[in-house]
Structures are given as C-alpha cells and as structure tokens.
Design a protein around this motif. Structure first.
Motif, short mmCIF file in Angstrom:
data_model
loop_
_atom_site.label_atom_id
_atom_site.label_comp_id
_atom_site.label_asym_id
_atom_site.label_seq_id
_atom_site.Cartn_x
_atom_site.Cartn_y
_atom_site.Cartn_z
N HIS A 3 0.85 -1.20 0.00
CA HIS A 3 0.00 0.00 0.00
C HIS A 3 0.88 1.24 0.00
CE1 HIS A 3 -3.72 -2.29 0.82
NE2 HIS A 3 -2.92 -3.06 1.54
N ARG A 4 1.94 1.21 -0.80
CA ARG A 4 2.90 2.30 -0.79
C ARG A 4 2.24 3.65 -1.10
NH1 ARG A 4 8.11 1.47 -1.08
NH2 ARG A 4 8.30 3.44 -2.23
N ALA A 5 1.41 3.69 -2.15
CA ALA A 5 0.83 4.96 -2.59
C ALA A 5 -0.05 5.56 -1.51
CB ALA A 5 0.04 4.75 -3.87
N GLU A 6 -0.89 4.71 -0.87
CA GLU A 6 -1.78 5.22 0.18
C GLU A 6 -0.98 5.77 1.36
OE1 GLU A 6 -2.00 2.41 -1.37
OE2 GLU A 6 -4.07 1.65 -1.55
N VAL A 7 0.08 5.05 1.75
CA VAL A 7 0.90 5.49 2.90
C VAL A 7 1.59 6.81 2.56
CG1 VAL A 7 2.90 4.94 4.35
CG2 VAL A 7 1.25 3.15 3.75
N ALA A 8 2.13 6.92 1.34
CA ALA A 8 2.80 8.16 0.94
C ALA A 8 1.84 9.34 0.97
CB ALA A 8 3.41 7.99 -0.46
N ARG A 9 0.63 9.13 0.46
CA ARG A 9 -0.36 10.23 0.47
C ARG A 9 -0.73 10.61 1.90
NH1 ARG A 9 -2.24 7.60 -4.29
NH2 ARG A 9 -3.73 6.34 -3.12
N ALA A 10 -0.85 9.61 2.79
CA ALA A 10 -1.20 9.91 4.19
C ALA A 10 -0.09 10.73 4.85
CB ALA A 10 -1.44 8.61 4.95
N LEU A 11 1.17 10.37 4.56
CA LEU A 11 2.30 11.11 5.13
C LEU A 11 2.33 12.54 4.60
CD1 LEU A 11 5.10 8.38 4.95
CD2 LEU A 11 3.99 9.25 7.00
N SER A 12 2.01 12.67 3.32
CA SER A 12 1.99 14.00 2.71
C SER A 12 0.91 14.87 3.34
CB SER A 12 1.77 13.86 1.20
OG SER A 12 1.82 15.14 0.59
N ARG A 13 -0.26 14.28 3.55
CA ARG A 13 -1.36 15.03 4.18
C ARG A 13 -0.99 15.45 5.60
NH1 ARG A 13 -4.57 11.14 1.52
NH2 ARG A 13 -4.76 9.90 3.44
N ALA A 14 -0.09 14.68 6.24
CA ALA A 14 0.35 15.01 7.60
C ALA A 14 1.45 16.06 7.60
CB ALA A 14 0.83 13.75 8.31
N GLY A 15 1.80 16.57 6.39
CA GLY A 15 2.78 17.64 6.31
C GLY A 15 4.21 17.17 6.21
N LEU A 16 4.43 15.93 5.77
CA LEU A 16 5.79 15.39 5.70
C LEU A 16 6.32 15.36 4.27
CD1 LEU A 16 5.46 12.49 8.29
CD2 LEU A 16 6.63 14.66 8.57
N GLY A 17 6.00 16.36 3.49
CA GLY A 17 6.58 16.47 2.16
C GLY A 17 5.72 15.87 1.08
N GLY A 18 6.30 15.81 -0.14
CA GLY A 18 5.55 15.34 -1.30
C GLY A 18 5.41 13.84 -1.35
N ARG A 59 4.94 12.26 -4.32
CA ARG A 59 5.42 11.73 -5.61
C ARG A 59 6.82 11.14 -5.46
NH1 ARG A 59 3.45 16.35 -9.93
NH2 ARG A 59 1.20 16.09 -9.56
N ARG A 60 7.27 10.39 -6.47
CA ARG A 60 8.57 9.73 -6.42
C ARG A 60 9.68 10.75 -6.12
NH1 ARG A 60 10.59 5.00 -8.19
NH2 ARG A 60 8.56 4.48 -9.09
N GLY A 61 10.49 10.49 -5.12
CA GLY A 61 11.58 11.36 -4.74
C GLY A 61 11.21 12.35 -3.65
N GLY A 62 9.91 12.53 -3.40
CA GLY A 62 9.48 13.43 -2.33
C GLY A 62 9.78 12.84 -0.95
N LEU A 63 9.83 13.73 0.08
CA LEU A 63 10.19 13.26 1.42
C LEU A 63 9.20 12.19 1.91
CD1 LEU A 63 11.85 13.40 3.99
CD2 LEU A 63 10.43 15.33 4.75
N ALA A 64 7.91 12.44 1.71
CA ALA A 64 6.91 11.47 2.17
C ALA A 64 7.11 10.13 1.48
CB ALA A 64 5.50 12.01 1.92
N GLU A 65 7.40 10.16 0.18
CA GLU A 65 7.59 8.91 -0.56
C GLU A 65 8.81 8.16 -0.06
OE1 GLU A 65 8.83 6.13 -3.60
OE2 GLU A 65 9.95 7.88 -2.90
N ARG A 66 9.88 8.91 0.32
CA ARG A 66 11.11 8.25 0.79
C ARG A 66 10.95 7.68 2.20
NH1 ARG A 66 14.84 12.20 1.31
NH2 ARG A 66 13.67 13.90 0.37
N LEU A 67 9.97 8.18 2.95
CA LEU A 67 9.75 7.64 4.30
C LEU A 67 8.95 6.35 4.29
CD1 LEU A 67 8.83 10.90 6.27
CD2 LEU A 67 10.87 9.51 6.55
N VAL A 68 8.36 6.02 3.13
CA VAL A 68 7.45 4.87 3.07
C VAL A 68 8.17 3.56 3.38
CG1 VAL A 68 5.99 3.48 1.56
CG2 VAL A 68 5.80 5.97 1.54
N ASP A 69 9.31 3.32 2.72
CA ASP A 69 9.99 2.02 2.89
C ASP A 69 10.37 1.74 4.34
OD1 ASP A 69 9.72 1.09 0.37
OD2 ASP A 69 11.67 1.81 -0.34
#
Length: 327
Positions: free
Chosen positions: A241-256, A258-268
């Motif tokens: 559920h990488r995409a959903e987790v990245a979007r949730a992190l982004s909504r929490a103010g932890l960056g973008g 999309r690929r390469g964004g801070l929120a996306e890099r925190l997913v793994d």
C-alpha cells in the motif's frame, strides 16, 4: 495465597525481578514477606540498590503507607550446612573443624544434591517458623529459585534423600521439607516471555512439576510489549500500500508523495518497521494460544522501557497487586 511462593523461569525472562515484585505486592497488602535467594548471584541486592546480602534475614523494603515489610536472605549452602549440623547433631565446634579440613566445601560444592537439600530446607524452615506467641514469623516466603530446566529436580531432591535415608533425623528432615513443598502451602510460578523457546520451556516445566506432584501456581508473562497499531494498520503493513501510505504522510505535512518526495522516501522504512511489528504481534498471538492451552491462571507484566530500577519494581508490584485483586 500459598505461604511459600517459588518463582522460576527460563534464563533471561526476569524471574528475579518477578520474585521481588511479588514480595512487594504482598507487602502492599500488609504482609510480612521474606524474599529468599538460593543461587548466590546477589540479584536481589542489585534490584533493591542494597549492599550484598549476608547470610541473615535483613529488611530491605517497606510498603508505601506503612503497610507490610520485605525481608531478604541470600542462603549460603555452607552456612546452612553448619546450621544443620548444630541443629540436629549439636556439632557446632565439630562443624567448624570440618570446615577447616575442607569437608564442608566438598559437601556443598562437589555434591550438588546435598546443596539443594540445604537450600530448600532453609527456605522451608522459614515457612514453618513461629514466634513465641505461636504466630508465623513470615506471612509469605518468596523464593527466587533456579531456572525452569532444573526446578523440578531442585524441589524434589528431598524425596530422593528420604528414600535413601530410611530412618533417622535426615529422613525426618527430608520428609518435613517435602511435606511443605507438596502441600497447598506452596505454589511454583513460572515466568515466561511471549516467545517460542521460553513458552515451550514453560510448558515442559509445568509437565515435569505435575508429574512430580509439585503444586504449580501461575504463569507470569513478563515484559509484555504494547501494540502500537490497530488491526487495519497491521493488514496494511502486510500488503503493498505504498501509494496510500505516501499520500497519508503528505497530508500530515511530511513532504511530497510523488517519487523522490520526502513522504515517498519515508514509506519504505515505515513499512519495514510496521511489517516487523505485525510479525511480532502474530508470534505473540500464537504463543498466547499455547499458554492458554496450559489451563493455568496468568499474570501479565509490562515491558518497562527504561529498565527495572527500584521505581520500576514498585510499578510492577502495583500491577501484580491489581491483577490479584481483580481475581
């Protein structure tokens, strides 16, 4: 509750901590409790922040509010043997002579069976001891006993001695000790963690105790970790559920997201941690099922993040008392 509480467990499960917390819990109920150590490790002194315990009963704690008291004793097999020789044979001076000749060291180190006889005998003497008014000196004796793999032979050694010495003071003493150990006055508690090996050793230990006719008390599950996430999150961690987790992190103010964004890099790293937590939760559920099959009452104590100091010991005692009252 039984007057002699024996606490055993696989190494590393925290049996000494549980024994000390149990003594404090009983003291909070106004009981006078003796905490006994038999392995010469001075673990109790370290827990209570006291100097090394001598071969004498010494007060080490008072329950809050002026309730009961906790005394502690580190039983020394050599001194116990000298006591035994004096008590039954009036051999005080002769015992000291034997010590000089090395006979006492030989008896208490080369003959481990005799050593166990002395240790259990001293603990049972404290259980039976009464004051001049005929009242028990201690309401409870708590023994920090050897590990689960040795506990049945340790407690049952006097049965073997009584069979070898068919009459006389040794036979009578061995029978008196076994009368206490196999009676409702005694409960043997086993401490475990929610992990496969400690739980299996607990199950094996309970079977051996029951076969030997020794009274099994409770299972104490120690260092129980809190569950940080709910069922939905656990299912998410188990899937992709990488995409959903990245979007949730982004909504929490932890960056973008999309690929390469801070929120996306925190997913793994977050998903890795969540998956490890989910795996542990599943393992603990499986071990709880095994423990439930043992058909014994269970106490649970939390993992203390900062380790067990004196304040933590009182916290565990409070938790034990809460569960005792709830029964």
């Amino acid at each position: 509750m039984s007057r002699l509480q024996v606490v055993s467990g696989k190494g590393g499960t925290g049996k000494t901590t549980v024994a000390a917390a149990l003594a404090l819990a009983l003291a909070r109920e106004g009981k006078r409790t003796l905490l006994v150590e038999v392995e010469g490790r001075q673990g109790l002194a370290q827990l209570f922040g006291a100097e090394a315990l001598p071969y004498e009963e010494r007060k080490i704690a008072v329950a809050p509010g002026g309730g009961g008291e906790v005394f502690a004793l580190a039983i020394d097999a050599e001194r116990a043997l000298l006591d035994y020789l004096q008590m039954f044979y009036k051999l005080g001076s002769a015992g000291r002579a034997l010590k000089k000749l090395g006979a006492i060291d030989f008896a208490t180190t080369i003959a481990p069976g005799l050593r166990d006889v002395l240790l259990t005998g001293k603990a049972c003497e404290a259980v039976r001891r009464k004051d001049k008014a005929g009242r028990y000196v201690y309401d409870h004796v708590i023994m920090d006993a050897p590990p689960t793999g040795r506990i049945t032979r340790f407690l049952n050694v006097n049965d073997e001695v009584a069979g070898l010495a068919r009459f006389g003071p040794i036979h009578n003493q061995a029978q008196a000790v076994m009368k206490v150990l196999k009676s409702p006055e005694t409960s043997v508690h086993l401490v475990t963690l929610l992990e496969e090996m400690p739980v299996q050793e607990t199950a094996d230990g309970i079977e051996e105790l029951r076969e030997a006719g020794l009274p099994v008390g409770r299972v104490v599950v120690n260092m129980v970790r809190p569950h940080h996430v709910d069922e939905d999150t656990l299912r998410t961690a188990a899937g992709d559920h990488r995409a959903e987790v990245a979007r949730a992190l982004s909504r929490a103010g932890l960056g973008g997201a999309r690929r390469g964004g801070l929120a996306e890099r925190l997913v793994d790293p977050l998903l890795t941690q969540a998956a490890e937590h989910a795996s542990r939760v599943e393992l603990e559920r499986a071990q709880r099922t095994v423990l439930a099959g043992l058909d014994l009452p269970t106490y649970e104590l939390p993992l203390l993040g900062a380790g067990v100091d004196l304040a933590g010991l009182y916290e565990l005692a409070k938790e034990l008392r809460k569960q005792t009252v709830a029964e």
